[in-house]
Every structure is written in structure tokens, then in C-alpha cells.
Design a protein around this motif. Structure first.
Motif, PDB file in Angstrom:
ATOM      1  N   ARG A 156      75.889   1.621  38.853  1.00 58.32           N
ATOM      2  CA  ARG A 156      75.665   2.071  37.512  1.00 58.32           C
ATOM      3  C   ARG A 156      75.270   3.633  37.420  1.00 58.32           C
ATOM      4  O   ARG A 156      75.607   4.280  36.500  1.00 58.32           O
ATOM      5  CB  ARG A 156      74.461   1.380  36.651  1.00 58.32           C
ATOM      6  CG  ARG A 156      75.227  -0.243  36.359  1.00 58.32           C
ATOM      7  CD  ARG A 156      74.267  -1.181  35.928  1.00 58.32           C
ATOM      8  NE  ARG A 156      74.489  -2.399  36.131  1.00 58.32           N
ATOM      9  CZ  ARG A 156      73.866  -3.680  35.994  1.00 58.32           C
ATOM     10  NH1 ARG A 156      72.796  -3.501  35.259  1.00 58.32           N
ATOM     11  NH2 ARG A 156      74.455  -4.873  36.062  1.00 58.32           N
ATOM     12  N   ALA A 157      74.487   3.716  37.858  1.00 58.07           N
ATOM     13  CA  ALA A 157      74.014   5.338  38.131  1.00 58.07           C
ATOM     14  C   ALA A 157      75.122   6.325  38.507  1.00 58.07           C
ATOM     15  O   ALA A 157      75.241   7.403  37.900  1.00 58.07           O
ATOM     16  CB  ALA A 157      72.727   5.797  39.018  1.00 58.07           C
TER      17      ALA A 157
ATOM     18  N   PHE B 130      78.174   5.878  38.109  1.00 57.39           N
ATOM     19  CA  PHE B 130      79.504   5.643  37.129  1.00 57.39           C
ATOM     20  C   PHE B 130      78.990   6.746  35.811  1.00 57.39           C
ATOM     21  O   PHE B 130      79.822   7.561  35.583  1.00 57.39           O
ATOM     22  CB  PHE B 130      79.843   4.397  36.501  1.00 57.39           C
ATOM     23  CG  PHE B 130      80.918   4.195  35.607  1.00 57.39           C
ATOM     24  CD1 PHE B 130      82.288   4.531  36.097  1.00 57.39           C
ATOM     25  CD2 PHE B 130      80.895   3.981  34.166  1.00 57.39           C
ATOM     26  CE1 PHE B 130      83.236   4.661  35.232  1.00 57.39           C
ATOM     27  CE2 PHE B 130      81.680   4.082  33.483  1.00 57.39           C
ATOM     28  CZ  PHE B 130      83.049   4.154  33.823  1.00 57.39           C
ATOM     29  N   GLY B 131      77.690   6.435  35.589  1.00 61.65           N
ATOM     30  CA  GLY B 131      77.172   7.254  34.653  1.00 61.65           C
ATOM     31  C   GLY B 131      77.036   8.890  35.115  1.00 61.65           C
ATOM     32  O   GLY B 131      77.597   9.554  34.039  1.00 61.65           O
ATOM     33  N   LEU B 132      76.935   9.151  36.228  1.00 54.93           N
ATOM     34  CA  LEU B 132      76.970  10.284  36.687  1.00 54.93           C
ATOM     35  C   LEU B 132      78.531  11.093  36.690  1.00 54.93           C
ATOM     36  O   LEU B 132      78.670  12.298  36.105  1.00 54.93           O
ATOM     37  CB  LEU B 132      76.353  10.575  38.141  1.00 54.93           C
ATOM     38  CG  LEU B 132      76.287  11.808  38.451  1.00 54.93           C
ATOM     39  CD1 LEU B 132      74.918  12.793  38.423  1.00 54.93           C
ATOM     40  CD2 LEU B 132      76.724  11.977  39.912  1.00 54.93           C
TER      41      LEU B 132
ATOM     42  N   LEU C 270      79.655  11.238  32.457  1.00 57.63           N
ATOM     43  CA  LEU C 270      78.928  12.154  31.794  1.00 57.63           C
ATOM     44  C   LEU C 270      79.080  13.537  32.361  1.00 57.63           C
ATOM     45  O   LEU C 270      79.247  14.424  31.588  1.00 57.63           O
ATOM     46  CB  LEU C 270      77.452  12.059  32.081  1.00 57.63           C
ATOM     47  CG  LEU C 270      76.765  11.040  30.616  1.00 57.63           C
ATOM     48  CD1 LEU C 270      75.225  11.022  30.704  1.00 57.63           C
ATOM     49  CD2 LEU C 270      77.098  11.964  29.442  1.00 57.63           C
ATOM     50  N   THR C 271      79.279  13.675  33.655  1.00 52.43           N
ATOM     51  CA  THR C 271      79.695  15.127  34.132  1.00 52.43           C
ATOM     52  C   THR C 271      80.833  15.653  33.599  1.00 52.43           C
ATOM     53  O   THR C 271      81.016  16.560  33.276  1.00 52.43           O
ATOM     54  CB  THR C 271      79.653  14.871  35.647  1.00 52.43           C
ATOM     55  OG1 THR C 271      78.161  14.807  36.150  1.00 52.43           O
ATOM     56  CG2 THR C 271      79.962  16.349  36.267  1.00 52.43           C
TER      57      THR C 271
ATOM     58  N   ARG D  70      78.092  17.417  41.759  1.00 51.38           N
ATOM     59  CA  ARG D  70      77.260  16.717  41.093  1.00 51.38           C
ATOM     60  C   ARG D  70      76.925  15.153  41.818  1.00 51.38           C
ATOM     61  O   ARG D  70      75.808  14.775  41.742  1.00 51.38           O
ATOM     62  CB  ARG D  70      77.488  16.291  39.608  1.00 51.38           C
ATOM     63  CG  ARG D  70      77.560  17.578  38.882  1.00 51.38           C
ATOM     64  CD  ARG D  70      76.654  18.354  38.510  1.00 51.38           C
ATOM     65  NE  ARG D  70      76.819  19.610  37.883  1.00 51.38           N
ATOM     66  CZ  ARG D  70      77.266  20.848  38.676  1.00 51.38           C
ATOM     67  NH1 ARG D  70      76.893  20.987  39.656  1.00 51.38           N
ATOM     68  NH2 ARG D  70      77.187  21.829  37.703  1.00 51.38           N
TER      69      ARG D  70
ATOM     70  N   TRP E 225      73.247  13.993  43.665  1.00 51.31           N
ATOM     71  CA  TRP E 225      72.815  12.882  43.408  1.00 51.31           C
ATOM     72  C   TRP E 225      72.664  11.988  44.651  1.00 51.31           C
ATOM     73  O   TRP E 225      71.730  11.302  44.746  1.00 51.31           O
ATOM     74  CB  TRP E 225      73.719  11.992  42.438  1.00 51.31           C
ATOM     75  CG  TRP E 225      73.605  10.349  42.126  1.00 51.31           C
ATOM     76  CD1 TRP E 225      72.432  10.004  41.310  1.00 51.31           C
ATOM     77  CD2 TRP E 225      74.083   9.107  42.657  1.00 51.31           C
ATOM     78  NE1 TRP E 225      72.350   8.565  41.473  1.00 51.31           N
ATOM     79  CE2 TRP E 225      73.211   8.038  42.222  1.00 51.31           C
ATOM     80  CE3 TRP E 225      74.946   8.893  43.835  1.00 51.31           C
ATOM     81  CZ2 TRP E 225      73.682   6.831  42.728  1.00 51.31           C
ATOM     82  CZ3 TRP E 225      75.281   7.698  44.154  1.00 51.31           C
ATOM     83  CH2 TRP E 225      74.701   6.634  43.436  1.00 51.31           C
TER      84      TRP E 225
END
Lengths: 204, 204
Positions: free
Chosen positions: B157-158, B160-162, B165-166, B178, B182
Motif C-alpha cells: 500500500r505504501a 503504490f501510494g508512493l 502520488l509521485t 523516490r 522509500w
């Protein structure tokens, strides 16, 4: 603005926020907002010009609440990383429970279908996280290799993905637990010489 | 299926994927897909029944490529956490560059406006990550406190969000950098007794 006009604007904005959060932007008509608010669609056009105007007003209303939301996390008596973790729980709660915040997040997700430039909250969040990480450096709590601005950017994006995907896949009720899992993985890399599990449980 | 019908289906699917990735689902009409593919709209209705049917076919086509994408990361000669990191770069690249993957991600983001049940890739990714973390436990590379299934869920989840959103905030060209930031924050929590920076740079 007169009292009555202000009340009308507020009731339109709240009805629109509810509907945008529940049904999305495309799924909400001006008539729906009129029916939910008990105001005429003429009032919507008079106060907000268009559905786009209302969407923009909802997003701006969300930003207007940010200083009040962030203020408790400036207390210098609390270690900065602990404040960072606590602020993330506060935002996660707003994303799960607050209508205007939920509407803002959904409108942002649907931004390509909306004919208006919607501001996003990520710059605000990243600035707040950068400041807290920089303070943690000053107080000696931040690990040496962590660069505050770049790390804040990474944290905000991973955090938002975690919250929104968790809600999409499991519903809002597990967001807090998943956030604790995430901090358990992430916080140790930020910290210098404290017990990460303890910091997460104190701040939650 | 005959050769000619297969070619027609493929060209419709590729045209639809391009348009969905560029313009979104609502912004793409059956006529657009017909014009882009050089086929009639009758062919679209004959082969896919509807625009929803085409969207579903694009998403399923994306899943069909998963075994080939994941296969190189099963090599037991490579440490499991290194394979996990490398697989994440592979998926991030596909999200940034592969048309069908990009279309699938955008259709998923717009799922509430599409009248079809679109499967999501997160279960596949989480299963793969869980397996790699469990293998890292077996090989003695995983930190003791890490629970493979719960951690895989959080990581996916983190991650995919990264990535999403990037791309939304900066465009696709910075996603890899990025992602390295992470992993720099995340990998140390997974590892037992290896140098995290080295694992990220080897796998990137």
C-alpha cells in the motif's frame, strides 16, 4: 457577508461535501445538492457559480481547517517525532471520518474529471513533516542519515497511499491499525536511540 | 479464435489502453477507440460488448502479464529481500512506462465511475511480497519482529501510494529516485545484519 447568506453558503457546502464524499463528483448533480440542502439550485449558481465552484469551495474549506488541526502538534514539550506520528493519526482520522476531508480526498482522486484546478494538501503536510523532522534533528532525536525535506516528501506519499488504499480495500475502520504497522516499519529509520514501539504506542 | 479476429481484438485493446491511460475512462468514447484503432465501433460491440467490457479486458490483460513479470524474481540464488526490492522497481517501471499497466492503474483509480467490477493487483503483489519475506525468514535475512503477511500488506500500500502520488505530483521520471528514498527508510526495518544502502543500490 450577511448572516443569512453565510448560512445558505454553509448548508450548500456541507450538502455538497456529503454527496461528493458518498457519490463522487460525476455522480452528484446540482439537483442532488439542492435536494440535500433544501435550497434552490438558483442559490447554488448564485453563491458558487457552478458545480466546479462548489467542489473548489469544499477543497478550500478543508484547507481552512488545517491550522487548527496542526496547532496542537507544535508543543515543544513533546518530542518532535512523537508529534509527527500523532499528527499522522490525526490526519488519518480526518480522512476516515470527517466529511469535508473525505470529500476533498475523493475530489482530488477524481481531479481529471473536474474542470477546475483543485489544490492538494500534500505541500502543507510535507512542510509540516519537514519542520518536525528538522526539529527532531535539533533535539538530537533524528538519525544522522535522514534528510528532513526529502524524507518528509517520501513519508507523506507513502502515508497517503497507505490510508487511501486501506480504506478502499478494507474500509475506514482498520486505517489506524494499518498506520501503526506502517510506523513500526518506518519510525526506526528516523530515530536515534529511542524505542520505536514505545513512540508509536504513546502517540496513537 | 481465428487469426483475424485475434488481431482485431488486440488492436482494439491497445487503442483502448492508450486512450484510457491518457484521457481516463470517462474522457474516452467508443468513437475515440474506433478512430484510434482504425476499426469500426461495430467491431468494439461485437468483440467486447461495451466500453465497460473493454475496460475489464484491459485490466485482465494487465494481470495476464504478471507471471512473466514476476518470474525472474524467483531465483533462489539471489537473497529474497534483494528480489523484493528489485521486483518493486520492475512494477514501478511498468506503472510509469507500460501502457496497459498505466491504463489499469488509472481505471482502478476511476473505478467508482465504471459500471464493472474491476479486479485490483494488490492481492497478487501482496502474495508475492509475503512469499519473499517468508523466504527471507528461512534464509535468516529477515528481522525477528517482521510478520511476513502483515508487512507485505503495508509495503504494497505504501509502495503504490508512493508511485502514484509521485507520478501525479512530479511526473513519471522521478518515480525510481523516490522509490530509492522509500526503500532507504523501509528496508533497514526488514533486514537482519546487512547494509540496507547496499541492497537498494544493487537491486535498482
Amino acid at each position: 457577508m450577511q448572516e443569512r447568506a453565510r448560512a445558505t453558503r454553509r448548508s450548500l457546502l456541507e450538502a455538497a461535501a456529503c454527496l461528493f464524499a458518498e457519490q463522487g463528483y460525476a455522480g452528484t448533480s446540482v439537483n442532488d445538492i439542492s435536494a440535500r440542502s433544501g435550497r434552490t439550485s438558483g442559490a447554488i449558481y448564485f453563491h458558487y457559480a457552478s458545480k466546479e465552484g462548489l467542489a473548489l469551495a469544499v477543497v478550500k474549506d478543508r484547507f481552512a481547517t488545517w491550522p487548527a488541526l496542526a496547532a496542537p502538534y507544535t508543543d515543544p514539550a513533546v518530542p518532535p517525532l512523537e508529534r509527527l506520528v500523532a499528527l499522522s493519526y490525526e490526519i488519518a482520522r480526518a480522512l476516515a471520518e470527517d466529511t469535508v476531508t473525505r470529500a476533498g480526498a475523493r475530489l482530488w482522486a477524481e481531479r481529471d474529471t473536474i474542470d477546475a484546478q483543485l489544490p492538494d494538501p500534500f505541500a502543507l503536510w510535507t512542510t509540516a513533516a519537514t519542520r518536525l523532522l528538522a526539529q527532531a534533528r535539533t533535539t538530537g532525536h533524528l538519525a544522522h542519515h535522514v534528510r528532513p525535506a526529502a524524507t518528509a516528501r517520501t513519508l507523506v506519499r507513502a502515508f497517503f497511499g497507505l490510508c487511501t488504499l486501506t480504506e478502499a480495500l478494507e474500509g475506514p475502520q482498520t486505517v489506524t491499525d494499518r498506520l501503526t504497522d506502517w510506523w513500526g516499519l518506518t519510525l526506526p529509520s528516523l530515530q536515534r536511540g529511542t524505542d520505536p514501539a514505545e513512540a508509536v504506542s504513546r502517540a496513537a
